[in-house]
Scaffold this motif. Structure first.
Motif: not given
Length: 377
Positions: A48-70
């Motif tokens: 996070l940069g200066a002056g930023i309190a929080s952040g997040g990544g989310s998903l809408s209308g699709a499927q959270n599949s995984g975290s492959p190594t590529t």
């Protein structure tokens, strides 16, 4: 002794240097901090940069599949079951949000990321925008090649509000309907821009409403003030181009809670946005958050806000009309258009017509309404 004088000089100088924006990275996601084969949402930023309190990544209308190594690092975020349509579906997107610290606002100037397709069946197209206050600002779009990890980036100029959030959406589409499990993989997402002090005074509650006469009324308070000259009340329509409306004097110096109130005595219709422009005695200014007000009381109203457009506020006749026509007084049609049954407000842009009398015709299954307009250039 010279050292002491030097430090006194630096402190004196620092006291009179105005707050300036902090340039750099607002937030980044390299997905090395995800837990498990399928990351839990929201995915926290890697930095996070200066002056930023929080952040997040989310998903809408699709499927959270995984975290492959590529791609660029050992892990990426993989998703599937995206729309098969040739255009984006506004309900299907990846979301990357940053929230400014209280008293600061974030300004996004660009985004960069890496996309890769697991096969030719994965989504081939993407569309990127910033979403705020119900309005999207386009950043970039493109096509993802079948092979390799591909770098993409786009620029923009979008500002948030004090302690507020900004959301970047990445839409993916054109997935092969025969292979919906084919994945799209994203890596090294970075939001760049600035953070800056949003308001010199300590602003508390800020809200508004429209009364029975469609007069907007704003209420706000400050917890403390220093050299506060006052506030310009600013107003905008859906284009978010703000104009000064009225100046409200401040208390100058105060360490206690102060209440402010302003009411417009001109009738307004439709969705209107308001913000405060706070000004110090030395001319330094900053903006508050933006609040929307919807004034919808009463019957149909036609106004000419400037010399280039006509606004129609349907009021309690919303949904009764299907088309509009603008005619010369002699009956010749100048412009025409369709009316969405869900819209309460219609804006007709007519920059080339001259001073004179014109006829506005609203038509629908329940009948017609005719309004005479005295156009002034």
């Amino acid at each position: 002794m010279k050292v002491i004088y030097f430090w006194i000089f630096l402190l004196f100088l620092a006291a009179f240097i105005p707050n300036t924006p902090v340039f750099g990275q607002l937030a980044s996601w390299n997905f090395e901090n995800v837990s498990g084969p399928i990351p839990s949402i929201p995915i926290l930023p890697s930095a996070l940069g200066a002056g930023i309190a929080s952040g997040g990544g989310s998903l809408s209308g699709a499927q959270n599949s995984g975290s492959p190594t590529t791609c660029a690092s050992p892990e990426t975020w993989a998703t599937n079951f995206w729309p098969i349509t040739t255009v984006r579906n506004t309900g299907s997107y990846m979301s990357f949000m940053v929230t400014a610290s209280e008293g600061y606002r974030a300004n996004i100037s660009g985004i960069s990321f890496i996309l890769s397709r697991s096969s030719s069946s994965a989504p081939s197209d993407f569309y990127v925008s910033v979403y705020r206050w119900g309005i999207e600002t386009f950043i970039t779009s493109g096509v993802v090649p079948i092979s390799g990890c591909n770098n993409f980036s786009g620029t923009c100029n979008v500002s948030g509000t004090s302690g507020g959030s900004l959301e970047v959406r990445i839409y993916l589409f054109r997935q092969n309907s025969a292979a919906m499990t084919a994945t799209m993989r994203i890596d090294n997402v970075s939001l760049s821009g600035t953070t800056e002090v949003a308001l010199p005074v300590s602003l508390g509650h800020f809200s508004g409403h429209c009364n029975e006469q469609n007069f907007p009324n704003l209420i706000w308070e400050t917890h403390s003030e220093s050299k506060n000259h006052g506030f310009w009340v600013q107003e905008a329509l859906s284009d978010l181009v703000f104009n000064d409306v009225f100046f409200v004097a401040g208390y100058g110096e105060s360490q206690s809670k102060r209440q402010y109130n302003w009411q417009d005595f001109q009738e307004k219709r439709g969705l209107i946005y308001y913000r405060l422009k706070q000004i110090d005695y030395d001319g330094v200014f900053a903006y508050s958050k933006i609040i929307p007000l919807r004034c919808e009381q009463g019957e149909l109203l036609v106004t000419q806000p400037d010399n280039t457009s006509i606004n129609i506020f349907l009021g309690n006749q919303t949904g009764q009309f299907e088309e509009w026509s603008l005619l010369h007084s002699g009956g010749n049609r100048i412009q025409a258009g369709k009316i969405d049954i869900d819209y309460r407000q219609i804006k007709i842009t007519c920059p080339n017509i001259r001073t004179g009398i014109y006829i506005l015709l609203l038509s629908g299954k329940r009948g017609n309404v005719v309004k005479k307009i005295s156009w002034v250039e």
